[in-house]
Design a protein around this motif. Structure first.
Motif, PDB file in Angstrom:
ATOM      1  N   UNK A  67       1.218  -0.206   0.043  1.00 39.03           N
ATOM      2  CA  UNK A  67       0.177   0.302   0.000  1.00 39.03           C
ATOM      3  C   UNK A  67       0.782   1.237   0.180  1.00 39.03           C
ATOM      4  N   UNK A  68       2.426   1.069   0.783  1.00 36.65           N
ATOM      5  CA  UNK A  68       2.986   2.387   0.798  1.00 36.65           C
ATOM      6  C   UNK A  68       4.329   2.240   0.404  1.00 36.65           C
ATOM      7  N   UNK A  69       4.574   3.240  -1.246  1.00 36.85           N
ATOM      8  CA  UNK A  69       6.032   3.479  -1.482  1.00 36.85           C
ATOM      9  C   UNK A  69       6.797   2.828  -0.703  1.00 36.85           C
ATOM     10  N   UNK A  70       6.775   4.098   0.860  1.00 38.90           N
ATOM     11  CA  UNK A  70       7.332   3.641   2.097  1.00 38.90           C
ATOM     12  C   UNK A  70       8.569   2.275   2.336  1.00 38.90           C
ATOM     13  N   UNK A  71       6.775   1.783   1.912  1.00 39.86           N
ATOM     14  CA  UNK A  71       6.782   0.378   3.105  1.00 39.86           C
ATOM     15  C   UNK A  71       8.006  -0.203   1.985  1.00 39.86           C
ATOM     16  N   UNK A  72       7.459  -0.609   0.793  1.00 43.95           N
ATOM     17  CA  UNK A  72       8.273  -1.073  -0.826  1.00 43.95           C
ATOM     18  C   UNK A  72       9.316  -0.906  -0.735  1.00 43.95           C
ATOM     19  N   UNK A  73       9.390   0.526  -0.482  1.00 48.35           N
ATOM     20  CA  UNK A  73      11.329   0.938  -0.796  1.00 48.35           C
ATOM     21  C   UNK A  73      12.315   0.503   0.386  1.00 48.35           C
ATOM     22  N   UNK A  74      11.400   0.264   2.007  1.00 46.43           N
ATOM     23  CA  UNK A  74      12.248  -0.205   3.004  1.00 46.43           C
ATOM     24  C   UNK A  74      12.551  -1.882   2.354  1.00 46.43           C
ATOM     25  N   UNK A  75      11.329  -2.330   1.958  1.00 47.19           N
ATOM     26  CA  UNK A  75      11.437  -3.956   1.705  1.00 47.19           C
ATOM     27  C   UNK A  75      12.748  -3.997  -0.100  1.00 47.19           C
ATOM     28  N   UNK A  76      12.756  -3.103  -0.361  1.00 52.36           N
ATOM     29  CA  UNK A  76      13.960  -3.024  -1.442  1.00 52.36           C
ATOM     30  C   UNK A  76      14.443  -3.326  -1.109  1.00 52.36           C
ATOM     31  N   UNK A  77      14.973  -1.741  -0.158  1.00 48.84           N
ATOM     32  CA  UNK A  77      16.519  -1.606   0.326  1.00 48.84           C
ATOM     33  C   UNK A  77      16.488  -3.248   1.596  1.00 48.84           C
ATOM     34  N   UNK A  78      16.305  -3.641   1.848  1.00 50.61           N
ATOM     35  CA  UNK A  78      17.062  -4.715   2.927  1.00 50.61           C
ATOM     36  C   UNK A  78      17.207  -5.253   2.109  1.00 50.61           C
ATOM     37  N   UNK A  79      16.737  -6.447   0.645  1.00 50.03           N
ATOM     38  CA  UNK A  79      16.621  -6.888  -0.469  1.00 50.03           C
ATOM     39  C   UNK A  79      18.353  -6.519  -0.741  1.00 50.03           C
ATOM     40  N   UNK A  80      18.341  -5.399  -0.914  1.00 52.44           N
ATOM     41  CA  UNK A  80      19.681  -4.526  -1.647  1.00 52.44           C
ATOM     42  C   UNK A  80      20.500  -5.251  -0.715  1.00 52.44           C
ATOM     43  N   UNK A  81      20.230  -4.777   0.025  1.00 56.23           N
ATOM     44  CA  UNK A  81      21.691  -4.702   1.241  1.00 56.23           C
ATOM     45  C   UNK A  81      22.252  -5.950   1.290  1.00 56.23           C
ATOM     46  N   UNK A  82      21.192  -7.335   0.957  1.00 60.43           N
ATOM     47  CA  UNK A  82      21.450  -8.714   1.487  1.00 60.43           C
ATOM     48  C   UNK A  82      22.300  -9.034   0.474  1.00 60.43           C
ATOM     49  N   UNK A  83      21.956  -7.896  -0.891  1.00 59.17           N
ATOM     50  CA  UNK A  83      23.250  -8.477  -1.975  1.00 59.17           C
ATOM     51  C   UNK A  83      22.097  -9.070  -3.086  1.00 59.17           C
ATOM     52  N   UNK A 473      23.990   6.270  -0.655  1.00 56.97           N
ATOM     53  CA  UNK A 473      24.522   6.397  -2.310  1.00 56.97           C
ATOM     54  C   UNK A 473      24.976   5.040  -2.491  1.00 56.97           C
ATOM     55  N   UNK A 474      24.769   3.893  -1.816  1.00 60.60           N
ATOM     56  CA  UNK A 474      24.780   3.222  -2.108  1.00 60.60           C
ATOM     57  C   UNK A 474      24.132   2.468  -2.905  1.00 60.60           C
ATOM     58  N   UNK A 475      22.343   2.373  -1.527  1.00 61.32           N
ATOM     59  CA  UNK A 475      21.592   2.079  -2.178  1.00 61.32           C
ATOM     60  C   UNK A 475      21.287   2.531  -4.004  1.00 61.32           C
ATOM     61  N   UNK A 476      21.350   4.220  -3.946  1.00 65.74           N
ATOM     62  CA  UNK A 476      20.915   4.530  -5.432  1.00 65.74           C
ATOM     63  C   UNK A 476      22.227   4.096  -6.358  1.00 65.74           C
ATOM     64  N   UNK A 477      22.892   3.550  -5.620  1.00 63.81           N
ATOM     65  CA  UNK A 477      24.185   3.016  -7.406  1.00 63.81           C
ATOM     66  C   UNK A 477      23.831   1.763  -7.471  1.00 63.81           C
ATOM     67  N   UNK A 478      23.598   1.312  -6.234  1.00 65.03           N
ATOM     68  CA  UNK A 478      22.598  -0.846  -6.819  1.00 65.03           C
ATOM     69  C   UNK A 478      21.336   0.226  -7.372  1.00 65.03           C
ATOM     70  N   UNK A 479      20.826   0.596  -7.303  1.00 61.68           N
ATOM     71  CA  UNK A 479      19.555   1.044  -7.767  1.00 61.68           C
ATOM     72  C   UNK A 479      20.120   1.101  -9.657  1.00 61.68           C
ATOM     73  N   UNK A 480      20.613   2.238  -9.855  1.00 62.68           N
ATOM     74  CA  UNK A 480      21.312   2.309 -11.072  1.00 62.68           C
ATOM     75  C   UNK A 480      21.771   1.243 -12.201  1.00 62.68           C
ATOM     76  N   UNK A 481      22.182   0.342 -10.997  1.00 56.90           N
ATOM     77  CA  UNK A 481      22.995  -0.799 -11.539  1.00 56.90           C
ATOM     78  C   UNK A 481      21.947  -1.867 -12.435  1.00 56.90           C
ATOM     79  N   UNK A 482      21.287  -2.295 -11.498  1.00 57.28           N
ATOM     80  CA  UNK A 482      20.186  -3.129 -11.669  1.00 57.28           C
ATOM     81  C   UNK A 482      19.522  -2.573 -12.658  1.00 57.28           C
ATOM     82  N   UNK A 483      19.135  -1.391 -12.460  1.00 60.09           N
ATOM     83  CA  UNK A 483      18.031  -1.061 -13.383  1.00 60.09           C
ATOM     84  C   UNK A 483      18.554  -0.718 -14.855  1.00 60.09           C
TER      85      UNK A 483
END
Length: 483
Positions: A67-83, A473-483
């Motif tokens: 339901x919330x972008x912030x909730x989705x972003x949190x889960x996406x960030x956590x997954x990316x932090x785990x690689x 910066x790390x999270x945004x870098x990962x996002x740009x690489x994966x996008x």
């Protein structure tokens, strides 16, 4: 059936845990058998694992509706932090070439997060139809019942999404759903109540002490809040129904207590919300003054207390929000502050005014602009566009109004309870009350904070011990690489 050893190996290797929490293993096994599942597990039960672990054991993609972008972003960030790189979030910020590239390669993602609104867009639906969706997850599934007829009507279209994606298994996740709401969720999703697998655990959180602070007026309430925070220290959330008051009191409380306090609500920029959330998670902020926009998906296990400055509109909302305290199973406090007349705020917030049939018909004939429908114009237009007659819409909104009033009365009954607040909550959710010793202020009306044996407030982390800007910066870098 999946070998149990593989489940535990995946749990350890991917997530670092040795054991499942109550309800997790049963749910995951049902998902892997391709059963439709309704999982009602208390806040802090680890609901994200219920779709993330199967995602590594199933072919294709997992589609998570949230339901919330912030909730989705949190889960996406956590997954990316785990690689995990094979994760994407579909939302309005995804535009232009980035959007085209993501949709073109959508089937290559293991986890796809999306809001109900974006799933209504034809290009998104077409891209998803080209994917192998192995599991459809509806996170915060009570929204199907709670918000469907309100300001998130797209939730009512999710049953069509399931059919358009060739009926993948569905996992409905929520922390709070009465038996009535459970049945309503399944009815709105066209699911058979008798055939779906239900994994339901108690809403009871015995480590949380329940109390109400009754005050005469708002002035006294402000004074009491400052006193409570002086005694409690850091490690807490204070909930408000008003963004303005959240801002105002965050400043007042910071000056009065000397604690690091910040306001959090939907009116704050995305970058500031991320910063505040991360600073609170990592101990750089001691108290957050928030609206209900804060908390979903926040996996912080050492929150010592949750205070409600304003009366929530329902026990469902209240139980979900207080459940963010004491996830480490240590003693915690849920304090509700109440002044006479507080119920008028949730009552006003829940009102939906439907204009006359004449006005609606003139808007449909383009004889009047859509603004003539009033503040709920977008909601009304949604239902009209989906073929709802005026009489049907009127009846639905009237029933919704009656339901919200019943929910508010139940909340007031909790405030006025004199025997046991925990028993009141459990009966409301269709459970048999448990006999406990001093679990709320009804048992001990002269209680003191020292009686609760709350953990020592966590030490304040100085800024350079955790660089949130570097993390961003790390999270945004990962996002740009994966996008």
């Amino acid at each position: 059936m999946m070998n149990e050893d593989i489940l535990y190996q995946t749990l350890k290797q991917r997530f670092g845990f040795d054991e499942f929490r109550p309800g997790q293993k049963e749910t995951i096994e049902a998902v892997l058998k391709r059963e439709d599942v309704l999982a009602v597990l208390p806040t802090g039960a680890g609901k994200t694992l219920l779709y993330q672990l199967p995602g590594y054991l199933m072919a294709g993609s997992v589609l998570i509706v949230s339901p919330l972008i912030s909730l989705m972003q949190d889960q996406v960030d956590r997954l990316r932090q785990r690689g995990e790189r094979s994760v994407v979030m579909l939302n309005a910020t995804l535009t232009g070439r980035s959007r085209q590239q993501v949709l073109k390669n959508l089937r290559s993602y293991r986890f796809i997060f999306a809001s109900p609104e974006i799933l209504a867009q034809p290009p998104i639906k077409q891209a998803l139809r080209n994917c192998q969706i192995s599991l459809l997850v509806i996170d915060e599934a009570h929204c199907i019942s709670q918000w469907g007829p309100d300001f998130r009507p797209e939730y009512l279209l999710l049953k069509n999404i399931k059919k358009e994606l060739q009926n993948p298994p569905i996992l409905l996740l929520t922390a709070t759903a009465t038996p009535r709401v459970q049945a309503d969720i399944l009815q709105k999703m066209d699911l058979n109540y008798e055939r779906i697998k239900k994994v339901i655990r108690s809403v009871n959180r015995p480590n949380i002490f329940l109390a109400v602070d009754r005050v005469a007026n708002d002035q006294e309430k402000r004074k009491h809040l400052s006193q409570w925070l002086h005694q409690l220290g850091g490690g807490g959330i204070v909930y408000f129904s008003s963004r303005r008051l959240a801002n105002e009191l965050a400043g007042e409380l910071a000056a009065a207590t000397g604690f690091r306090v910040a306001a959090y609500h939907a009116g704050i920029s995305t970058i500031d919300r991320f910063r505040i959330q991360q600073q609170f998670m990592h101990g750089q902020l001691q108290i957050v003054c928030a609206t209900s926009a804060f908390g979903m998906g926040i996996d912080k296990d050492d929150i010592r207390y949750v205070i409600h400055y304003h009366l929530p509109g329902s026990l469902e909302s209240y139980v979900q929000e207080i459940g963010r305290a004491g996830r480490n199973q240590k003693p915690a406090l849920a304090l509700l502050m109440y002044a006479p007349g507080d119920e008028q705020i949730p009552r006003q917030l829940s009102q939906i005014e439907l204009p006359s049939q004449i006005v609606v018909e003139k808007v449909q004939k383009h004889e009047l602009p859509s603004q003539a429908l009033g503040p709920q114009a977008e909601l009304i237009e949604f239902y009209l566009a989906h073929g709802w007659a005026y009489a049907k819409l009127y009846t639905m909104l009237k029933k919704r109004s009656q339901l919200t009033e019943r929910q508010l009365r139940a909340m007031l009954d909790y405030v006025n309870e004199t025997r046991c607040r925990r028993a009141k909550i459990m009966r409301y959710f269709g459970e048999r009350p448990v006999e406990e010793n001093v679990c709320c202020d009804c048992h001990q009306n002269d209680w003191q904070l020292s009686d609760l044996k709350l953990p020592t407030p966590p030490a304040l982390v100085i800024a350079d011990q955790w660089d949130w800007q570097k993390q961003l910066r790390i999270l945004f870098a990962k996002e740009s690489k994966s996008g």
